[in-house]
Design a protein around this motif. Structure first.
Motif, PDB file in Angstrom:
ATOM      1  N   THR A  77       0.844  -1.077   0.106  1.00 60.58           N
ATOM      2  CA  THR A  77       0.084  -0.082   0.135  1.00 60.58           C
ATOM      3  C   THR A  77       0.795   1.316  -0.043  1.00 60.58           C
ATOM      4  OG1 THR A  77      -0.218   0.067   2.229  1.00 60.58           O
ATOM      5  CG2 THR A  77      -1.866  -1.019   1.210  1.00 60.58           C
ATOM      6  N   GLY A  94      -8.082   3.935   0.581  1.00 63.04           N
ATOM      7  CA  GLY A  94      -7.727   3.995  -0.716  1.00 63.04           C
ATOM      8  C   GLY A  94      -9.260   3.771  -1.285  1.00 63.04           C
ATOM      9  N   ILE A  95      -9.982   2.972  -0.860  1.00 56.73           N
ATOM     10  CA  ILE A  95     -11.435   2.538  -1.436  1.00 56.73           C
ATOM     11  C   ILE A  95     -12.270   3.765  -1.384  1.00 56.73           C
ATOM     12  CG2 ILE A  95     -13.439   1.270  -1.060  1.00 56.73           C
ATOM     13  CD1 ILE A  95     -11.729  -1.175  -0.233  1.00 56.73           C
ATOM     14  N   ARG A  96     -12.301   4.506  -0.158  1.00 50.82           N
ATOM     15  CA  ARG A  96     -13.138   5.530  -0.114  1.00 50.82           C
ATOM     16  C   ARG A  96     -12.847   6.772  -1.111  1.00 50.82           C
ATOM     17  NH1 ARG A  96     -13.203   7.698   6.034  1.00 50.82           N
ATOM     18  NH2 ARG A  96     -13.638   9.907   5.392  1.00 50.82           N
ATOM     19  N   TRP A  97     -11.571   6.819  -1.226  1.00 55.02           N
ATOM     20  CA  TRP A  97     -11.076   7.760  -2.187  1.00 55.02           C
ATOM     21  C   TRP A  97     -11.549   7.520  -3.680  1.00 55.02           C
ATOM     22  CZ3 TRP A  97      -9.255  12.473  -2.489  1.00 55.02           C
ATOM     23  CH2 TRP A  97      -8.550  12.894  -3.448  1.00 55.02           C
ATOM     24  N   LYS A  98     -11.332   6.416  -3.865  1.00 58.10           N
ATOM     25  CA  LYS A  98     -11.808   5.903  -5.518  1.00 58.10           C
ATOM     26  C   LYS A  98     -13.318   6.100  -5.338  1.00 58.10           C
ATOM     27  CE  LYS A  98      -9.175   2.694  -7.624  1.00 58.10           C
ATOM     28  NZ  LYS A  98      -8.594   1.321  -7.815  1.00 58.10           N
ATOM     29  N   TYR A  99     -14.176   5.778  -4.467  1.00 56.13           N
ATOM     30  CA  TYR A  99     -15.601   5.997  -4.350  1.00 56.13           C
ATOM     31  C   TYR A  99     -15.972   7.400  -4.457  1.00 56.13           C
ATOM     32  CZ  TYR A  99     -20.355   5.425  -2.541  1.00 56.13           C
ATOM     33  OH  TYR A  99     -21.527   5.702  -2.567  1.00 56.13           O
ATOM     34  N   ILE A 103     -14.303   9.958  -5.756  1.00 58.70           N
ATOM     35  CA  ILE A 103     -14.003  10.221  -7.055  1.00 58.70           C
ATOM     36  C   ILE A 103     -15.029   9.859  -8.152  1.00 58.70           C
ATOM     37  CG2 ILE A 103     -12.466   9.884  -9.201  1.00 58.70           C
ATOM     38  CD1 ILE A 103     -10.168  10.272  -7.645  1.00 58.70           C
ATOM     39  N   SER A 104     -15.438   8.470  -8.008  1.00 61.22           N
ATOM     40  CA  SER A 104     -16.555   8.017  -9.046  1.00 61.22           C
ATOM     41  C   SER A 104     -17.800   8.869  -9.114  1.00 61.22           C
ATOM     42  CB  SER A 104     -16.721   6.510  -8.907  1.00 61.22           C
ATOM     43  OG  SER A 104     -17.440   6.504  -7.581  1.00 61.22           O
TER      44      SER A 104
END
Lengths: 224, 288
Positions: free
Chosen positions: B45, B278-283, B285-286
């Motif tokens: 990570t 990381g997951i939250r960040w991606k979510y 953004i989308s």
């Protein structure tokens, strides 16, 4: 009085850690106990620097010497194991005193650790360079006066650093200290030790008069 | 961002101390493997797959060296493999070497994580209160190092271009000497300027961008509970493995299972935080 109490607590802590380590874990505790003991051994020097009213000039001078020895590792990077760290530590001890020498050595290890990686070896480096500097500070008069003595001390410092670090290697290897491993570590490190000794002699013989002149000049110019 | 590295330095130091402390003391390969897994995940990570694998080669070499040198020094154990110069080489010593190598690799990997997360600013925050003057020295020195290297490089290349001192070592020493002169003069000026601006006066405050929040208290408590659950089994049963004369695993008890589980959880915490963020960040953004 308060100061004496503080120091005695630190000194008492050392045998206590050893005892605690042996009682709880037996022989497997060697590396961890050694790290704690070595760190505790540095603390009195740190404390006395804090307690005394060190002038701003002394603080910045210590930073410069530390940075010089750490930066020296980068400057001479193309030549393996040929590093001025020990030489700078010894010189700073010779001209600024034993305690100052210890701090230069110990802090050089910390600062260069930020560039080359901190590891379980950092406390040992701190202690080894520190004690080399401290001894040089105690012997400063003959070291400045006689070139022969300086050469001998340079060789001794190279050997001492290597042997002290080998104690660490031997302990780390087995989880407990063993004589056969210790001698094997010294044996395999022999070429490196030889380079240390030679480079220390070269650096100290060349740099000592240089530093001496520069420090003399600063003393006259600024009246330190 | 609530990633692992954004915790207060005290929390981080406490975490690394407990993980590395436990690892140094255990000789149980199961603990070591779960610790290794945690550190590898965290490294992925922090620096990504490819970079981590490039680093791993070095650690694997260390592992091999430790594994195969142990039988040379230690001749305990019942299963003799072969003899070298009348010295027995035993299977148990080889296995012990492998476990030792695993332990050293794991600790070094945790130190690698520590180096990536814990920079000089955090160290100064941690020790700035107890050793304010030394912390100042270290912070000034850390500023000087790149400055000196730059000076050295420019002096050295000038010397080279002008054709002075052909031999490399000689040129390096000349340039080093020039750096010494320049830096020492600079030190006096720096210290005088510090004095003029009031260094050493009373009631000075220090700036630190780290805040000790309620989250830090919570996580320190969690680390502490996990540590408490891990330690007793290690103290009592010597981690449940003995190597000499035969390799023997003891029967797991409630305490050893609890201890192993809590150590595994402890080792996974940092990667959990990084992955979660990381997951939250991606979510997020989308959604935009």
């Amino acid at each position: 009085m308060k100061k004496i109490l503080k120091f005695s607590i630190i000194i008492l802590l050392i045998p206590l850690t050893v005892l605690l380590g042996i009682c709880l874990y037996g022989n497997q505790s060697y590396p961890a106990v050694a790290i704690i003991v070595v760190l505790l051994a540095c603390v009195p020097f740190f404390m006395s620097f804090e307690e005394r009213s060190a002038t701003t000039r002394k603080i910045v001078m210590l930073a410069v010497m530390t940075a010089l020895s750490a930066a020296g590792r980068f400057m001479f990077a193309p030549i393996p194991f040929f590093k001025p760290v020990t030489a700078v530590v010894v010189i700073s001890a010779m001209y600024f005193g034993a305690e100052f020498g210890f701090l230069t050595g110990a802090l050089s290890a910390v600062v260069s650790g930020f560039y080359f990686g901190q590891g379980p070896w950092t406390p040992f480096q701190m202690f080894s360079w520190g004690i080399i500097g401290f001894l040089a500070g105690l012997l400063s008069e003959p070291l400045i006066r006689s070139k022969i003595f300086l050469t001998i001390y340079a060789a001794f410092a190279g050997l001492a650093y290597s042997v002290l670090m080998d104690v660490w290697t031997a302990m780390w290897g087995e989880g407990a200290f063993s004589m056969s491993r210790f001698f094997a570590a010294i044996g395999t490190a022999l070429p490196v030790t030889a380079v240390y000794v030679v480079s220390n002699i070269i650096f100290l013989l060349i740099l000592t008069p240089l530093f001496g002149k520069k420090i003399e000049r600063l003393k006259i110019k600024y009246g330190i | 961002m609530n990633t692992f590295r954004n915790f207060h330095p005290l929390t981080l130091a406490g975490y690394f101390l407990s993980v590395i402390g436990i690892s140094i003391f255990t000789f149980n390969p199961i603990y070591l493997l779960s610790g290794l897994f945690g550190s590898l995940l965290f490294l992925i990570t922090l620096m990504g797959f490819r970079k981590m694998f490039a680093h791993l080669r070095f650690y694997f070499l260390i592992f091999l060296i430790v594994t195969f040198t142990n039988p040379v020094f230690s001749h305990n154990g019942a299963t003799v493999l072969f003899f070298i110069n009348d010295n027995r080489v035993t299977l148990e010593a080889l296995i012990y070497g492998a476990v030792l190598g695993l332990m050293i690799t794991e600790v070094l990997l945790w130190f690698k994580c520590f180096n990536l997360v814990f920079d000089s600013e955090r160290l100064l925050c941690l020790f700035g209160k107890t050793f304010p003057k030394l912390a100042l020295v270290v912070s000034i020195a850390l500023g000087f190092v790149p400055q000196f290297i730059r000076t050295f490089k420019s002096i050295n290349s000038t010397q080279k271009a002008l054709g002075f001192s052909k031999r490399r070592v000689q040129r390096y020493l000349t340039s080093f000497s020039a750096v010494i002169t320049r830096s020492m003069e600079g030190a006096i000026i720096t210290s005088d300027s510090m004095k003029c601006r009031g260094y050493g006066l009373k009631n000075r405050t220090y700036f630190s961008r780290f805040r000790f929040t309620a989250y830090d208290v919570l996580y320190i408590l969690i680390f502490f509970v996990l540590l408490i659950c891990t330690l007793p089994a290690l103290f009592l049963g010597q981690s449940g493995v003995s190597f000499y004369p035969y390799v023997k695993f003891e029967m797991p008890t409630f305490f050893t299972v609890l201890s192993l589980l809590s150590f595994t959880v402890l080792a996974m915490i940092p990667s959990f935080f990084e992955v979660k963020e990381g997951i939250r960040w991606k979510y997020l953004i989308s959604k935009i």
